[in-house]
Design an enzyme around this catalytic site. Structure first.
Site, PDB file in Angstrom:
ATOM      1  N   ASN A   1       0.053 -12.432  -7.125  1.00 57.31           N
ATOM      2  CA  ASN A   1      -1.319 -13.107  -6.717  1.00 57.31           C
ATOM      3  C   ASN A   1      -1.339 -12.560  -5.171  1.00 57.31           C
ATOM      4  O   ASN A   1      -1.461 -11.007  -5.392  1.00 57.31           O
ATOM      5  CB  ASN A   1      -0.762 -14.341  -6.323  1.00 57.31           C
ATOM      6  CG  ASN A   1       0.329 -14.146  -5.589  1.00 57.31           C
ATOM      7  OD1 ASN A   1       0.057 -13.872  -3.960  1.00 57.31           O
ATOM      8  ND2 ASN A   1       1.592 -14.859  -5.663  1.00 57.31           N
TER       9      ASN A   1
ATOM     10  N   PRO B   1      13.488 -19.113  -9.613  1.00 53.06           N
ATOM     11  CA  PRO B   1      14.739 -19.386  -8.257  1.00 53.06           C
ATOM     12  C   PRO B   1      13.639 -20.183  -7.599  1.00 53.06           C
ATOM     13  O   PRO B   1      12.974 -19.109  -6.554  1.00 53.06           O
ATOM     14  CB  PRO B   1      15.395 -18.951  -8.274  1.00 53.06           C
ATOM     15  CG  PRO B   1      15.645 -17.795  -8.345  1.00 53.06           C
ATOM     16  CD  PRO B   1      14.456 -17.494  -9.340  1.00 53.06           C
ATOM     17  N   ASP B   2      13.790 -20.959  -6.716  1.00 52.57           N
ATOM     18  CA  ASP B   2      12.635 -21.706  -5.416  1.00 52.57           C
ATOM     19  C   ASP B   2      13.512 -21.286  -3.689  1.00 52.57           C
ATOM     20  O   ASP B   2      14.537 -21.724  -3.980  1.00 52.57           O
ATOM     21  CB  ASP B   2      12.711 -23.582  -5.627  1.00 52.57           C
ATOM     22  CG  ASP B   2      11.313 -23.503  -4.501  1.00 52.57           C
ATOM     23  OD1 ASP B   2      11.729 -22.764  -3.071  1.00 52.57           O
ATOM     24  OD2 ASP B   2      10.785 -24.892  -5.202  1.00 52.57           O
ATOM     25  N   ILE B   3      13.035 -20.276  -3.363  1.00 52.39           N
ATOM     26  CA  ILE B   3      14.016 -19.441  -2.170  1.00 52.39           C
ATOM     27  C   ILE B   3      13.859 -20.136  -1.495  1.00 52.39           C
ATOM     28  O   ILE B   3      15.371 -21.177  -0.744  1.00 52.39           O
ATOM     29  CB  ILE B   3      12.893 -17.993  -1.832  1.00 52.39           C
ATOM     30  CG1 ILE B   3      13.470 -17.235  -3.140  1.00 52.39           C
ATOM     31  CG2 ILE B   3      14.317 -18.246  -0.388  1.00 52.39           C
ATOM     32  CD1 ILE B   3      12.586 -16.045  -3.466  1.00 52.39           C
ATOM     33  N   VAL B   4      13.256 -20.934  -0.413  1.00 54.30           N
ATOM     34  CA  VAL B   4      13.021 -21.955   0.813  1.00 54.30           C
ATOM     35  C   VAL B   4      13.619 -23.735   0.471  1.00 54.30           C
ATOM     36  O   VAL B   4      14.509 -23.649   0.734  1.00 54.30           O
ATOM     37  CB  VAL B   4      11.918 -22.304   0.826  1.00 54.30           C
ATOM     38  CG1 VAL B   4      10.904 -23.765   0.298  1.00 54.30           C
ATOM     39  CG2 VAL B   4      11.635 -22.490   2.753  1.00 54.30           C
TER      40      VAL B   4
ATOM     41  N   PHE C   1       5.028 -22.454   4.058  1.00 57.92           N
ATOM     42  CA  PHE C   1       4.296 -22.572   4.049  1.00 57.92           C
ATOM     43  C   PHE C   1       3.507 -23.480   2.531  1.00 57.92           C
ATOM     44  O   PHE C   1       4.009 -22.960   1.848  1.00 57.92           O
ATOM     45  CB  PHE C   1       3.271 -21.083   3.916  1.00 57.92           C
ATOM     46  CG  PHE C   1       3.429 -20.671   5.058  1.00 57.92           C
ATOM     47  CD1 PHE C   1       4.710 -20.684   5.782  1.00 57.92           C
ATOM     48  CD2 PHE C   1       2.073 -20.238   6.064  1.00 57.92           C
ATOM     49  CE1 PHE C   1       4.650 -20.304   7.170  1.00 57.92           C
ATOM     50  CE2 PHE C   1       1.971 -19.968   7.345  1.00 57.92           C
ATOM     51  CZ  PHE C   1       3.538 -19.565   8.507  1.00 57.92           C
TER      52      PHE C   1
ATOM     53  N   LYS D   1       4.901 -30.779  -0.342  1.00 53.65           N
ATOM     54  CA  LYS D   1       6.057 -29.876  -0.501  1.00 53.65           C
ATOM     55  C   LYS D   1       7.112 -29.567   0.816  1.00 53.65           C
ATOM     56  O   LYS D   1       8.341 -29.499   0.677  1.00 53.65           O
ATOM     57  CB  LYS D   1       5.373 -28.371  -0.688  1.00 53.65           C
ATOM     58  CG  LYS D   1       4.628 -27.944  -1.879  1.00 53.65           C
ATOM     59  CD  LYS D   1       3.446 -27.267  -1.798  1.00 53.65           C
ATOM     60  CE  LYS D   1       3.542 -26.590  -3.074  1.00 53.65           C
ATOM     61  NZ  LYS D   1       1.792 -25.572  -3.376  1.00 53.65           N
TER      62      LYS D   1
ATOM     63  N   LYS E   1      10.587 -30.387  -1.248  1.00 57.87           N
ATOM     64  CA  LYS E   1      11.826 -29.025  -0.481  1.00 57.87           C
ATOM     65  C   LYS E   1      13.137 -29.162   0.915  1.00 57.87           C
ATOM     66  O   LYS E   1      13.408 -28.435   0.835  1.00 57.87           O
ATOM     67  CB  LYS E   1      10.961 -27.657  -0.552  1.00 57.87           C
ATOM     68  CG  LYS E   1       9.414 -27.239  -1.822  1.00 57.87           C
ATOM     69  CD  LYS E   1       9.270 -26.141  -1.621  1.00 57.87           C
ATOM     70  CE  LYS E   1       8.111 -25.466  -2.739  1.00 57.87           C
ATOM     71  NZ  LYS E   1       8.616 -24.660  -3.099  1.00 57.87           N
TER      72      LYS E   1
END
Ligand code: PMT
Length: 406
Positions: free
Chosen positions: A210, A305-308, A323, A337, A341
């Site tokens: 991106n 994987p969703d890190i945060v 963010f 989010k 999260k």
């Protein structure tokens, strides 16, 4: 304790009668524990000799952008990176005007463009020159760029005039420089920041990525260092340099970023998840270049994987700031989010405003509160965000302490 112990100061000297005080200033900065490297403009040498400045600073004087010998020892880029602060004293009206325009036509102005260190100016000039609208506009422009203007003082001037325009006394300038290093809002805190994009390879030549440049995350890393934090910057592939004093860990993929974060996040106080992490990767990575015709048949994606969110699951989790870059419904999507999260705070920005460029405007959401930051340079915004995050963390710790005591 020496107030400037181990601080690395570039002392810029420009052309003005007050340059005679620069020798005393260099001596006092060293007495306070700093290492001083002097950079003189050609005009400064009309007022004080390089030999004097070399003797008082204990280092060779830098005065030429094109000096091969000097470049071999410590080139202008290294000197800009070496500095913890650049103090220009005296700063002439001409020097200030050139800094406003971003000129790089001598060593000193070039250093000011190279450095990530704070810049402080001690103006010295005739009182009419100081009062002139051009100079006052330049002062405002420099302050808007984050430059500290120290003084000038008022009194009798070398030309016989009385008024504002005297360079502050060396002892006062040492106090101001020491104040720039006073413990910040994140003093002693350990921080992990992710920044930039990730690259998810598809075949020998293609990858999913991106437009993130890393600028926002790197600016936050710099501001956190200024605020006294110990910073680990886990960065995807970008074309910018890491700020000095930051421990940078370079990664390519989301899986690499996940591993590096999870192996370091223990004992960390704050996690800033600024990276634009690819949500998907290719299920297989072809070692050859996939033929155009076969591309849609071959390409199969799987989740990264969703890190945060994973950091938020940890028992001893740090304060977590996510963010969100959105093209529409910014507030609704960012708040979703924040909740989904399990973050402590989310910084929402419009893709068209904040991605890639040097500026950003954001709205921050946490608990039932929100705060808006208008468009400004990412460096300036980062300082304001770090200050706000530090304040909220302190308030949270205080509330938690009160609850624990009950
Ligand atoms: O790098 P610049 O050009 O300066 O641009 C800055 C920025 C616009 C990239 C930055 O300010 C920003 O908004 N970053 C987050 C980008 C985004 O939209 O992330 P997201 O909505 O996909 O994810 C939300 C949060 O989850 C982010 O904190 C992200 O880091 C995190 N995440 C996302 C996916 C994933 N697999 N792991 C994550 O940790």
């Amino acid at each position: 304790m020496k107030r400037l112990l181990n601080k690395q100061i570039v002392l810029g000297v420009t052309g003005g009668v007050a340059a005679y005080k620069s020798a005393d200033l260099a001596r006092r900065l060293r007495e306070a524990g700093a290492e001083v490297r002097v950079v003189m403009t050609e005009n400064a040498k009309q007022f004080i000799t390089p030999l004097t400045m070399q003797a008082v600073s204990g280092n060779p004087v830098h005065d030429d952008l094109f000096d091969l010998k000097a470049e071999a020892a410590m080139g202008h880029i290294e000197l800009g990176r070496w500095a913890d602060v650049i103090l220009i004293a005296p700063a002439s009206a001409d020097c200030m005007a050139r800094l406003v325009r971003g000129e790089a036509n001598d060593l000193l102005t070039t250093l000011c463009l190279v450095t990530h260190a704070p810049i402080a100016l001690a103006p010295a000039m005739n009182q009419s020159m100081w009062k002139h609208t051009a100079t006052q506009e330049n002062v405002q422009a420099l302050q808007a760029k984050g430059v500290s203007i120290l003084g000038p003082g008022e009194g009798s001037q070398a030309c016989g005039d009385i008024g504002l325009g005297r360079m502050l006394e060396p002892a006062e300038l040492v106090d101001h420089v020491a104040a720039l290093f006073k413990p910040g809002c994140l003093d002693g805190k350990k921080i992990i920041i992710t920044a930039g994009p990730t690259h998810e390879a598809i075949d020998a030549v293609r990858f999913i990525t991106n437009a993130s440049s890393g600028k926002m995350g790197y600016a936050l890393a710099e501001a956190a260092i200024e605020a006294g934090a110990e910073v680990i910057l886990i960065s995807g592939p970008v074309n910018i340099l890491a700020p000095t004093h930051v421990e940078k860990v370079a990664v390519i993929t989301a899986q690499d970023m996940f591993k590096e974060v999870m192996s370091r996040v223990e004992n960390c106080d704050l996690f800033l998840s600024v990276a634009a992490v690819s949500d998907y990767r290719s299920k297989t990575i072809a070692t050859h270049k996939i033929a155009k015709i076969a591309f849609t048949e071959v390409l199969e994606l799987e989740r990264n994987p969703d890190i945060v969110a994973s950091v938020a699951q940890l028992k001893n989790r740090p304060f977590i700031v996510g963010f969100a870059a959105e093209t529409d419904n910014l507030e609704v999507k960012a708040k979703a989010k924040l909740v989904n999260k399990k973050l402590d705070m989310i910084v929402a920005n419009e893709v068209s405003v904040g991605m890639r460029g040097d500026e950003n405007a954001v709205t921050v959401f946490w608990s039932d509160q929100q705060r808006e930051f208008l468009k400004k340079s990412k460096r300036k915004l980062a300082r304001e965000l770090i200050k706000m995050i530090g304040d909220v963390m302190t308030a949270n710790a205080f509330t938690k302490g009160e609850m624990d005591a009950k």
